[in-house]
Design an enzyme around this catalytic site. Structure first.
Site, PDB file in Angstrom:
ATOM      1  N   GLY A  34     -35.679  35.945  21.431  1.00 29.22           N
ATOM      2  CA  GLY A  34     -36.757  35.961  22.422  1.00 29.22           C
ATOM      3  C   GLY A  34     -37.286  37.378  22.600  1.00 29.22           C
ATOM      4  O   GLY A  34     -37.041  38.263  21.762  1.00 29.22           O
ATOM      5  N   ALA A  36     -36.478  39.886  24.474  1.00 25.96           N
ATOM      6  CA  ALA A  36     -35.504  40.979  24.534  1.00 25.96           C
ATOM      7  C   ALA A  36     -34.862  41.226  23.168  1.00 25.96           C
ATOM      8  O   ALA A  36     -34.824  42.365  22.675  1.00 25.96           O
ATOM      9  CB  ALA A  36     -34.430  40.660  25.571  1.00 25.96           C
ATOM     10  N   THR A  64     -38.702  32.449  25.932  1.00 22.25           N
ATOM     11  CA  THR A  64     -39.875  33.311  26.065  1.00 22.25           C
ATOM     12  C   THR A  64     -41.162  32.529  25.823  1.00 22.25           C
ATOM     13  O   THR A  64     -42.144  32.660  26.550  1.00 22.25           O
ATOM     14  CB  THR A  64     -39.778  34.503  25.082  1.00 22.25           C
ATOM     15  OG1 THR A  64     -38.652  35.293  25.448  1.00 22.25           O
ATOM     16  CG2 THR A  64     -41.034  35.369  25.113  1.00 22.25           C
ATOM     17  N   TRP A  66     -41.963  29.695  26.518  1.00 29.33           N
ATOM     18  CA  TRP A  66     -42.362  28.819  27.616  1.00 29.33           C
ATOM     19  C   TRP A  66     -42.871  29.591  28.828  1.00 29.33           C
ATOM     20  O   TRP A  66     -43.364  28.978  29.781  1.00 29.33           O
ATOM     21  CB  TRP A  66     -41.178  27.935  28.029  1.00 29.33           C
ATOM     22  CG  TRP A  66     -40.790  27.013  26.925  1.00 29.33           C
ATOM     23  CD1 TRP A  66     -39.839  27.214  25.975  1.00 29.33           C
ATOM     24  CD2 TRP A  66     -41.362  25.738  26.635  1.00 29.33           C
ATOM     25  NE1 TRP A  66     -39.779  26.159  25.115  1.00 29.33           N
ATOM     26  CE2 TRP A  66     -40.710  25.228  25.496  1.00 29.33           C
ATOM     27  CE3 TRP A  66     -42.373  24.973  27.215  1.00 29.33           C
ATOM     28  CZ2 TRP A  66     -41.028  23.995  24.937  1.00 29.33           C
ATOM     29  CZ3 TRP A  66     -42.680  23.744  26.669  1.00 29.33           C
ATOM     30  CH2 TRP A  66     -42.018  23.272  25.541  1.00 29.33           C
ATOM     31  N   ALA A  67     -42.717  30.903  28.829  1.00 34.50           N
ATOM     32  CA  ALA A  67     -43.127  31.676  30.014  1.00 34.50           C
ATOM     33  C   ALA A  67     -44.627  31.512  30.219  1.00 34.50           C
ATOM     34  O   ALA A  67     -45.411  31.724  29.295  1.00 34.50           O
ATOM     35  CB  ALA A  67     -42.758  33.140  29.841  1.00 34.50           C
ATOM     36  N   GLN A  68     -45.000  31.155  31.409  1.00 28.78           N
ATOM     37  CA  GLN A  68     -46.431  30.932  31.676  1.00 28.78           C
ATOM     38  C   GLN A  68     -47.059  32.149  32.336  1.00 28.78           C
ATOM     39  O   GLN A  68     -47.997  32.744  31.842  1.00 28.78           O
ATOM     40  CB  GLN A  68     -46.602  29.715  32.594  1.00 28.78           C
ATOM     41  CG  GLN A  68     -46.252  28.416  31.954  1.00 28.78           C
ATOM     42  CD  GLN A  68     -46.452  27.243  32.902  1.00 28.78           C
ATOM     43  OE1 GLN A  68     -46.686  27.423  34.095  1.00 28.78           O
ATOM     44  NE2 GLN A  68     -46.349  26.045  32.378  1.00 28.78           N
ATOM     45  N   GLU A 136     -48.595  36.604  41.884  1.00 29.78           N
ATOM     46  CA  GLU A 136     -47.606  35.526  41.974  1.00 29.78           C
ATOM     47  C   GLU A 136     -46.736  35.754  43.196  1.00 29.78           C
ATOM     48  O   GLU A 136     -46.836  36.791  43.860  1.00 29.78           O
ATOM     49  CB  GLU A 136     -46.739  35.480  40.705  1.00 29.78           C
ATOM     50  CG  GLU A 136     -47.498  35.009  39.476  1.00 29.78           C
ATOM     51  CD  GLU A 136     -46.644  34.928  38.227  1.00 29.78           C
ATOM     52  OE1 GLU A 136     -45.438  35.229  38.297  1.00 29.78           O
ATOM     53  OE2 GLU A 136     -47.187  34.584  37.179  1.00 29.78           O
ATOM     54  N   HIS A 368     -34.144  27.641  36.851  1.00 23.75           N
ATOM     55  CA  HIS A 368     -35.167  28.370  36.093  1.00 23.75           C
ATOM     56  C   HIS A 368     -34.657  29.643  35.448  1.00 23.75           C
ATOM     57  O   HIS A 368     -34.973  29.930  34.301  1.00 23.75           O
ATOM     58  CB  HIS A 368     -36.307  28.699  37.057  1.00 23.75           C
ATOM     59  CG  HIS A 368     -37.465  29.407  36.432  1.00 23.75           C
ATOM     60  ND1 HIS A 368     -38.223  28.857  35.429  1.00 23.75           N
ATOM     61  CD2 HIS A 368     -38.010  30.637  36.678  1.00 23.75           C
ATOM     62  CE1 HIS A 368     -39.182  29.699  35.082  1.00 23.75           C
ATOM     63  NE2 HIS A 368     -39.062  30.795  35.806  1.00 23.75           N
TER      64      HIS A 368
HETATM   65  C1  SIN Z   1     -41.546  33.694  35.846  1.00 25.45           C
HETATM   66  O1  SIN Z   1     -40.570  32.962  35.881  1.00 25.45           O
HETATM   67  O2  SIN Z   1     -41.452  34.910  35.943  1.00 25.45           O
HETATM   68  C2  SIN Z   1     -42.928  33.135  35.738  1.00 25.45           C
HETATM   69  C3  SIN Z   1     -42.901  31.715  36.021  1.00 25.45           C
HETATM   70  C4  SIN Z   1     -44.223  31.266  36.552  1.00 25.45           C
HETATM   71  O3  SIN Z   1     -45.209  31.380  35.830  1.00 25.45           O
HETATM   72  O4  SIN Z   1     -44.255  30.798  37.681  1.00 25.45           O
END
Ligand code: SIN
Length: 553
Positions: A34, A36, A64, A66-68, A136, A368
């Site tokens: 991934g 790292a 990695t 899947w990170a959005q 976020e 998560h």
């Molecule tokens: C994250 O886990 O840092 C991002 C996840 C999200 O997009 O909410």
């Protein structure tokens, strides 16, 4: 304060049933590919090291991709500052983040993003051509770099995969590291790697001699019945490092993402509905349309992730008729712009029969991110000479009790660079690996479902003493060992080991802090501003309670 406890079920290990058939060597073995692992491998290879990357499925199959949301970094100095990013990270970490390490991360984050752009990553830009920055949960500023709207991880991984290939780094796919071997002085001397066929059967076990092994295997979400993590996230690196004698810290802090797409009776990996959707104005509502977050936190729907996940979990307990199973994320205020900004989420929700442009999305918390893991410095150094840990598998002190959104991939990149630099320095000289120390007792793969259900039931977003006692009895129940024939057995074994570590720490932490919330001790307690560190020395497990920022590993 040290405490001796009975060894976990998996501590006394018999010899590895399969003897290694192939032998090779590499200066550096990186386990995991991934953000790292790939960054560390690429940096070390470019500096002239002979690097072997071992990856369980193929490049790009890990978390990695899947990170959005994206990468948190201070890129607009007119509207943000390092101090503010540091403050938000420390607040999210709920008193257990190590300020010195957080500062290192925040100061290096912009450079790490630029390094990725230099490798060819294409992030979303505004009309003026500047990087578009989103907000976020837990962030007081817009500082999240993203790509393809909600496909940031895929762009990061695509860039790194291409760079690894271009640099000619040798990648051994469909392979899992079983155990790290030591020499007679306790230094890392090699790693046992099983090659897996298309049906998940172990084809052969190879001994790769190396005096530097980098564990970069990501998380352990599959320890739970419902998770945002892919099938690969089975805690392999944490379990392997633990068996190798590395100190393990903060593992009770499993972060639950507040908004995984909810579907009846689904288990395993769920669709993540990014926190960035709330950053664009979406709100959490219950079945009656009432706000979930009103009056809970000054940041409302943009409170840190642990606060939001806990508020949802508490709301679900109060649901009329007993324990409910989901709330709703109302993103209809974003309107049709939702389609361009979050194309993956919209497409996946629509495919499941929900149109987020016009109707609220059913959501529930799901496992998560592992805030804890192998205790390591940001440059990967662990308590075992020659063993490095980087990315989600490492507990560097950045995340404390709860990771700030989008600091995960950022940490992978920053720490990956630092590990690469560490690997270019003189590596420890190790002697021949002591094969007698090689060991892996595997359990039947069926154990996995049973353990995941227990973890979700008793060790989820809300915990209490009785539930943790029940979970402990469950994960420590004697399980007959079996001979090693398949990947599924190795994964089940690793999941059982990491579940046991999590439950053990969660039982001991008698307070609520960050992502560890106990209904029987609902407040944080000053005397618990300590890290729980577990170590196994080959015969006994020790648990110690160590101050944040302490010098030890
Ligand atoms: C994250 O886990 O840092 C991002 C996840 C999200 O997009 O909410």
């Amino acid at each position: 304060m040290n405490q001796q406890i009975a060894p976990p079920v998996l501590a006394p290990l018999p010899r590895l049933p399969a003897s290694p058939t192939l032998e090779s060597s590499a200066e550096v073995v990186v386990i995991g590919s991934g953000a790292a692992g790939a960054t560390a491998a690429l940096g070390a290879a470019r500096a002239g090291r002979d690097v072997l990357v071992v990856t369980k499925s193929g490049l790009g199959a890990g978390s990695t991709t899947w990170a959005q949301g994206g990468l948190a970094a201070v890129l607009d100095a007119t509207d943000d500052s390092w101090d503010e990013h540091i403050a938000d990270t420390l607040t999210a970490g709920a008193g257990l983040s190590d300020r010195t390490v957080v500062e290192q991360l925040v100061r290096q984050a912009p450079e790490a993003v630029q390094a990725l752009i230099d490798l060819g990553a294409e992030f979303d830009r505004d009309l003026g051509g500047r990087l578009a920055l989103a907000r976020e949960g837990g962030h007081h500023r817009s500082r999240i770099v993203h790509a393809g709207g909600d496909a940031t991880g895929a762009e990061v991984q695509r860039t790194l995969d291409g760079s690894l290939r271009a640099a000619g780094v040798v990648v051994r796919e469909r392979s899992i590291a079983l155990d790290v071997l030591h020499d007679d002085r306790g230094c890392v001397a090699g790693v046992l790697i099983a090659h897996v066929d298309n049906f998940g059967r172990i084809e052969d076990v190879a001994l790769v001699r190396s005096s530097a092994v980098v564990v970069a295997t990501g998380g352990l979400g599959q320890a739970y019945a419902v998770t945002t993590n892919p099938a690969q996230s089975t805690g392999d690196g944490l379990a392997l490092a633990w068996r190798a004698g590395a100190a393990v810290a903060d593992v009770e802090f499993v972060q639950f993402h507040p908004t995984a797409f909810w579907q009846p009776q689904s288990s395993g990996q769920q669709l993540l509905v990014s926190e960035a959707v709330r950053g664009e104005g979406a709100t959490l509502i219950d079945g009656a349309g009432g706000s979930v977050m009103r009056g809970v936190h000054p940041l409302g729907d943009l409170a840190p992730r642990d606060v939001v996940a806990t508020a949802i979990a508490l709301r679900l307990r109060e649901a009329p008729g007993g324990i409910g199973d989901h709330v709703f994320l109302d993103a209809t205020s974003i309107g049709p712009a939702m389609v361009d900004r979050f194309p993956t989420i919209v497409a996946r929700c629509r495919a499941a029969g929900i149109d987020p442009v016009t109707e609220p999305i059913p959501v529930a918390p799901a496992a998560h991110f592992a805030c804890g893991g192998v205790r390591a410095r940001l440059d990967g150094i662990t308590s075992v000479p020659g063993l490095f840990a980087v990315g989600e598998v490492a507990a560097t002190g950045v995340h404390g009790a709860n990771r700030l959104a989008s600091n995960g991939v950022t940490e992978g990149l920053v720490a990956g660079h630092m590990v690469a630099i560490a690997l270019t320095k003189t590596l420890p000289e190790s002697g021949p690996p002591v094969l007698g120390a090689a060991s892996l007792a595997v359990v039947d793969a069926k154990v996995r479902t049973d353990v995941a259900l227990a973890m979700s039931r008793w060790v989820g977003p809300l915990r209490d003493g009785d539930g943790l006692t029940a979970a402990s009895a469950h994960v420590r129940a004697p399980r007959p060992s079996t001979s090693l024939t398949s990947l599924a057995e190795v994964e089940a074994t690793n999941l059982l080991a990491v579940s046991e570590l999590i439950v053990h720490a969660a039982q001991r932490r008698e307070e609520s802090r960050g992502s560890h919330r106990r209904l029987d001790c609902t407040e944080p307690r000053d005397e618990w501003r300590k890290r729980i560190v577990q170590r196994w020395d080959g015969s006994a497990v020790t648990t110690s309670y160590e101050p944040v920022g302490g010098a030890g590993l």
